[in-house]
Design a protein around this motif. Structure first.
Motif, PDB file in Angstrom:
ATOM      1  N   GLY A 358      -3.060  15.744   2.675  1.00 52.23           N
ATOM      2  CA  GLY A 358      -3.723  14.449   3.267  1.00 52.23           C
ATOM      3  C   GLY A 358      -5.241  14.231   2.948  1.00 52.23           C
ATOM      4  N   GLY A 359      -5.519  14.893   2.103  1.00 49.35           N
ATOM      5  CA  GLY A 359      -7.191  14.827   1.609  1.00 49.35           C
ATOM      6  C   GLY A 359      -8.103  15.521   2.558  1.00 49.35           C
ATOM      7  N   ARG A 360      -7.559  16.366   3.228  1.00 47.01           N
ATOM      8  CA  ARG A 360      -8.224  17.054   4.204  1.00 47.01           C
ATOM      9  C   ARG A 360      -9.138  18.362   3.657  1.00 47.01           C
ATOM     10  NH1 ARG A 360      -3.724  15.583   7.396  1.00 47.01           N
ATOM     11  NH2 ARG A 360      -4.056  14.519   9.264  1.00 47.01           N
ATOM     12  N   GLN A 361      -8.799  19.027   2.702  1.00 49.17           N
ATOM     13  CA  GLN A 361      -9.392  20.031   2.193  1.00 49.17           C
ATOM     14  C   GLN A 361     -10.169  19.709   1.058  1.00 49.17           C
ATOM     15  OE1 GLN A 361      -5.844  22.828   3.503  1.00 49.17           O
ATOM     16  NE2 GLN A 361      -7.048  23.717   1.827  1.00 49.17           N
ATOM     17  N   PRO A 362     -11.605  19.908   0.817  1.00 48.29           N
ATOM     18  CA  PRO A 362     -12.425  19.573  -0.128  1.00 48.29           C
ATOM     19  C   PRO A 362     -11.900  20.425  -1.557  1.00 48.29           C
ATOM     20  CG  PRO A 362     -13.602  20.886   1.232  1.00 48.29           C
ATOM     21  CD  PRO A 362     -12.183  20.577   2.051  1.00 48.29           C
ATOM     22  N   ARG A 363     -12.292  19.925  -2.699  1.00 45.51           N
ATOM     23  CA  ARG A 363     -11.893  20.697  -3.765  1.00 45.51           C
ATOM     24  C   ARG A 363     -13.153  21.763  -4.187  1.00 45.51           C
ATOM     25  NH1 ARG A 363     -10.570  18.580 -10.101  1.00 45.51           N
ATOM     26  NH2 ARG A 363      -9.204  20.255 -10.419  1.00 45.51           N
ATOM     27  N   ILE A 364     -12.615  23.054  -4.430  1.00 44.92           N
ATOM     28  CA  ILE A 364     -13.604  24.012  -5.035  1.00 44.92           C
ATOM     29  C   ILE A 364     -14.180  23.293  -6.389  1.00 44.92           C
ATOM     30  CG2 ILE A 364     -13.565  26.163  -6.089  1.00 44.92           C
ATOM     31  CD1 ILE A 364     -11.332  27.139  -4.379  1.00 44.92           C
ATOM     32  N   SER A 365     -15.672  23.466  -6.495  1.00 41.51           N
ATOM     33  CA  SER A 365     -16.286  22.980  -7.723  1.00 41.51           C
ATOM     34  C   SER A 365     -16.837  23.918  -8.505  1.00 41.51           C
ATOM     35  CB  SER A 365     -17.593  22.113  -7.177  1.00 41.51           C
ATOM     36  OG  SER A 365     -18.377  22.718  -6.030  1.00 41.51           O
ATOM     37  N   SER A 366     -16.943  25.281  -7.920  1.00 38.99           N
ATOM     38  CA  SER A 366     -17.310  26.215  -8.965  1.00 38.99           C
ATOM     39  C   SER A 366     -16.839  27.559  -8.205  1.00 38.99           C
ATOM     40  CB  SER A 366     -18.617  26.269  -9.181  1.00 38.99           C
ATOM     41  OG  SER A 366     -19.643  26.695  -7.876  1.00 38.99           O
ATOM     42  N   TYR A 367     -16.981  28.637  -8.858  1.00 39.39           N
ATOM     43  CA  TYR A 367     -16.547  30.120  -8.210  1.00 39.39           C
ATOM     44  C   TYR A 367     -17.223  30.402  -6.917  1.00 39.39           C
ATOM     45  CZ  TYR A 367     -13.776  30.486 -12.424  1.00 39.39           C
ATOM     46  OH  TYR A 367     -12.752  30.350 -13.453  1.00 39.39           O
ATOM     47  N   PHE A 368     -18.421  29.978  -7.049  1.00 45.35           N
ATOM     48  CA  PHE A 368     -19.453  30.353  -5.744  1.00 45.35           C
ATOM     49  C   PHE A 368     -19.820  29.195  -5.089  1.00 45.35           C
ATOM     50  CE2 PHE A 368     -19.835  34.144  -8.660  1.00 45.35           C
ATOM     51  CZ  PHE A 368     -19.915  35.068  -7.805  1.00 45.35           C
ATOM     52  N   SER A 369     -19.028  28.136  -4.970  1.00 41.56           N
ATOM     53  CA  SER A 369     -19.630  26.827  -4.249  1.00 41.56           C
ATOM     54  C   SER A 369     -19.610  27.154  -2.925  1.00 41.56           C
ATOM     55  CB  SER A 369     -18.474  25.702  -4.688  1.00 41.56           C
ATOM     56  OG  SER A 369     -17.360  26.233  -4.337  1.00 41.56           O
ATOM     57  N   GLY A 370     -20.394  26.304  -2.225  1.00 38.30           N
ATOM     58  CA  GLY A 370     -20.589  26.105  -0.688  1.00 38.30           C
ATOM     59  C   GLY A 370     -21.717  27.567  -0.476  1.00 38.30           C
ATOM     60  N   SER A 371     -22.145  28.086  -1.233  1.00 35.72           N
ATOM     61  CA  SER A 371     -23.115  29.089  -1.031  1.00 35.72           C
ATOM     62  C   SER A 371     -24.410  29.065  -1.910  1.00 35.72           C
ATOM     63  CB  SER A 371     -22.461  30.353  -1.208  1.00 35.72           C
ATOM     64  OG  SER A 371     -22.252  30.743  -2.459  1.00 35.72           O
ATOM     65  N   GLN A 372     -25.381  29.834  -1.411  1.00 41.25           N
ATOM     66  CA  GLN A 372     -26.676  29.720  -2.470  1.00 41.25           C
ATOM     67  C   GLN A 372     -26.611  30.316  -3.655  1.00 41.25           C
ATOM     68  OE1 GLN A 372     -29.566  32.481  -0.408  1.00 41.25           O
ATOM     69  NE2 GLN A 372     -31.221  31.399  -1.672  1.00 41.25           N
ATOM     70  N   LEU A 373     -25.352  30.941  -3.783  1.00 37.83           N
ATOM     71  CA  LEU A 373     -25.187  31.490  -5.217  1.00 37.83           C
ATOM     72  C   LEU A 373     -24.461  30.722  -6.345  1.00 37.83           C
ATOM     73  CD1 LEU A 373     -23.862  34.876  -3.841  1.00 37.83           C
ATOM     74  CD2 LEU A 373     -26.171  34.577  -4.385  1.00 37.83           C
ATOM     75  N   ALA A 374     -24.276  29.306  -5.559  1.00 42.28           N
ATOM     76  CA  ALA A 374     -23.405  28.496  -6.475  1.00 42.28           C
ATOM     77  C   ALA A 374     -24.460  27.930  -7.580  1.00 42.28           C
ATOM     78  CB  ALA A 374     -22.945  27.507  -5.726  1.00 42.28           C
ATOM     79  N   MET A 375     -23.773  27.560  -8.956  1.00 45.13           N
ATOM     80  CA  MET A 375     -24.722  26.844  -9.791  1.00 45.13           C
ATOM     81  C   MET A 375     -25.137  25.406  -9.204  1.00 45.13           C
ATOM     82  SD  MET A 375     -21.649  25.623 -12.382  1.00 45.13           S
ATOM     83  CE  MET A 375     -20.684  24.086 -12.074  1.00 45.13           C
ATOM     84  N   GLN A 376     -26.494  25.167  -9.743  1.00 42.76           N
ATOM     85  CA  GLN A 376     -26.982  23.751  -9.207  1.00 42.76           C
ATOM     86  C   GLN A 376     -26.427  22.837 -10.194  1.00 42.76           C
ATOM     87  OE1 GLN A 376     -28.804  24.178  -5.908  1.00 42.76           O
ATOM     88  NE2 GLN A 376     -27.558  26.009  -6.373  1.00 42.76           N
ATOM     89  N   PRO A 377     -26.282  21.452  -9.754  1.00 43.24           N
ATOM     90  CA  PRO A 377     -26.282  20.474 -10.375  1.00 43.24           C
ATOM     91  C   PRO A 377     -27.182  20.238 -11.404  1.00 43.24           C
ATOM     92  CG  PRO A 377     -26.080  19.829  -8.334  1.00 43.24           C
ATOM     93  CD  PRO A 377     -26.542  21.231  -8.376  1.00 43.24           C
TER      94      PRO A 377
END
Length: 613
Positions: A358-377
């Motif tokens: 139902g579109g309720r869950q966001p997509r994973i954008s990278s392996y460490f997304s959602g944290s300080q360890l994630a790759m930056q845009p």
């Protein structure tokens, strides 16, 4: 660990990856240990003092009692969770055996004494020494000895499950230093090893004299020292664990308020649909739900309306990790990144997400997304760019310039992305001939998608995906097998594409070698399912393990995230940033959520039955 068919696949990764708890966000906070201590941190002192009462998320006064019934899909043909052969109930590994140290899941970089009363290491972490508690006992009443510990490390490291091999290969020596103490010396420059060494399960050596540890199956249940012991089982149907009334560690601070149920029964069901119906009928004590749409839509049955079943959501501060469909680069056509890119572009996530959740869950954008360890845009900058620069020629250009997953238009046909996929395939030498995608030799483009039978959500996703692939002239073979066959085939890398889940932590460490290391790529049973062999990834992991500053650690992790994501090895799915547990009304908890959120260390370990009105 039942995220799609089984909770094991949701939580297996962090708990199997023995070192995924060490913080890389807060480093260099003091000096290393130089004398025996009640615990050990990656840097500085552990947060909990020597006289702490209990883990922060446990209630030390929680009552004991009751029968907790859990549900698995599939079956089991082994009761030994420490060997490669067979499929055991995943819970046994966590409920029946203990290690020298234990995690605090509210503190991402520290361990505390369990079987060991103290731990000591040198400032450079070249060795670690443990002293056993004199009261530590196996469930048969015999003492846990240094001899048991040394035998366990060697046996698991040589003939045990491959997840134990990495540490063993980095041990130079292991020797007794006193009546209750031993020292492990390492052959690698890796500060995390001193902590990882405290997390190996300890088994009873005498039990296995004259027996084949690696082929024990259902004939022999390994003796452990943990609160639960296997009481009985019916092959393929259920396993009953009883809380040991003579458990030696009841009064330890790390055990107060944990393992509260008297009986822990695991029931097995054919698939997730049957399991859910069993929960609705009151046969199970709780159920984890990993689909937000199901959570909103399907949990309106009478027991919920009456209040007999309670819905609880548990937040988490972990990185997203990676959930999706992995492509096996050991075999064509997945050894060509243009093909992987095309299959990722053809995957209509926006439409699938709306249909499934139902579109309720966001997509994973990278392996460490959602944290300080994630790759930056955007382009790599600063230390990240410096670390990647020596490998730029061997990496996808987007590792340096920036990468984002292809976004669809939300429609069922997803014309633009399917067209882009066709262009990529043509560039790779695949064109549609007589409505079939073929190469210049006239061979059709085909591959196998391997699924586990009980995985209804993955099957639904693949059903939608097949429509897009058909428009490209691709007709994959979809094979659904039972859990035992699935595990065997995955261990042998016998798949083209299959379900994938790696739950990552705030402190990635040695487990990253198991997931993505070149040395593990062709090792049977390896967790490097995509078959990644990347000197750049290997170098980033080494830098993470040897980092002496938080800046270098974060930069190396962000660089690794770029390498993995831009390599297009996995088609990412949904992010599981909130734990969803439906449970019987009298099953309760302290109300304190660890920073790692939900997991086997939290539910059911620190929950209890409250019979008050």
């Amino acid at each position: 660990m039942q995220y799609f068919p089984t909770l094991a696949r949701q939580f297996h990764a962090p708990l199997a990856a023995t070192a995924g708890f060490l913080s890389g966000v807060v480093l260099l906070a003091g000096v290393a240990l130089s004398q025996p201590s009640h615990g050990i941190s990656m840097y500085g002192d552990p947060a909990l003092p020597p006289d702490f009462v209990s883990l922060p998320y446990a209630d030390p006064d929680a009552p004991k009692g009751g029968t907790l019934v859990d549900g698995n899909t599939g079956g089991f043909d082994s009761l030994n969770p420490f060997i490669q052969k067979g499929t055991p109930p995943w819970q046994l590994r966590f409920l029946t055996h203990e290690s020298l140290l234990i995690r605090n899941y509210d503190e991402p970089f520290a361990l505390y004494g369990l079987l060991a009363e103290s731990v000591e290491t040198d400032p450079d972490r070249k060795w670690v020494e443990f002293t056993l508690r004199p009261e530590a006992r196996f469930s048969d009443g015999s003492p846990v000895t240094v001899e048991d510990v040394i035998w366990s490390y060697e046996t698991l490291g040589t003939i045990g499950n491959p997840r134990y091999l990495g540490l063993w290969q980095q041990i130079d020596s292991i020797a007794q230093t006193g009546p209750r103490s031993l020292r492990i010396t390492f052959n690698a420059d890796n500060r995390e090893l001193a902590l990882i060494a405290g997390l190996r399960p300890i088994l009873k050596k005498a039990q296995w004299e004259g027996k084949d540890f690696s082929d024990s199956g259902l004939t022999e249940v390994p003796i452990g020292s943990a609160p639960y012991v296997v009481d009985s089982f019916t092959a393929g149907r259920n396993v009953v664990l009883k809380r040991d009334p003579d458990y030696w560690g009841n009064d330890l601070p790390v055990r107060r308020g944990t393992n509260n149920a008297d009986t822990y029964r695991i029931e097995f069901y054919g698939d997730q649909n049957v399991l859910f119906e069993a929960f609705k009928a009151g046969e199970l004590s709780y159920l984890r739900e990993f689909n937000a749409e199901n959570w909103a839509r399907d949990y309106d049955f009478p027991a919920v309306a009456r209040g007999d079943i309670v819905k609880t959501e548990i937040p988490s501060q972990r990185p997203s990790g990676m959930t999706g469909f992995v492509m096996n680069t050991r075999q064509p056509p997945f050894d060509d990144m243009r093909v992987r890119d095309a299959l990722l572009s053809a995957f209509n996530f926006e439409y699938i997400n709306e249909t499934i959740t139902g579109g309720r869950q966001p997509r994973i954008s990278s392996y460490f997304s959602g944290s300080q360890l994630a790759m930056q845009p955007g382009p790599a900058e600063g230390r990240v760019a410096e670390m990647l620069a020596p490998f730029a020629d061997s990496l996808p250009p987007e590792a340096m310039t920036g990468y984002a997953l292809p976004a669809g238009d939300g429609s069922a046909r997803n014309r633009r992305n399917v067209g882009h996929a066709a262009d990529l395939l043509a560039e790779a030498g695949w064109t549609v001939q007589d409505n079939v995608l073929k190469n210049v030799q006239g061979q059709p483009f085909t591959f196998e998608i391997l699924l586990s039978q009980g995985n209804r959500q993955d099957q639904s996703i693949i059903d939608i995906y097949l429509n897009a692939l058909a428009r490209l002239g691709i007709t994959p073979v979809v094979t659904a097998v039972d859990n035992a066959q699935y595990e065997l085939r995955v261990a042998d890398f016998d798949f083209g594409m299959t379900s994938f889940r790696r739950q990552l932590s705030l402190s990635p460490g040695n487990e990253q070698k198991l997931y993505w290391g070149s040395a593990q790529a062709d090792q049977p049973g390896s967790r490097n399912l995509m078959g990644l062999k990347s000197p750049a990834a290997d170098a980033m992991i080494d830098t993470m393990l040897q980092a002496r500053s938080s800046e270098d650690f974060i930069a190396a992790t962000r660089a690794l995230d770029r390498i993995l994501t831009s390599g297009r090895y996995v088609i990412p799915l949904f992010s599981y940033d909130v734990g969803r547990i439906a449970h019987v009304r009298d099953l309760t908890w302290s109300g304190k959520v660890p920073i790692y959120g939900d997991g086997v260390y939290f539910m059911p370990e620190t929950w209890w039955f409250d019979d008050s009105p």
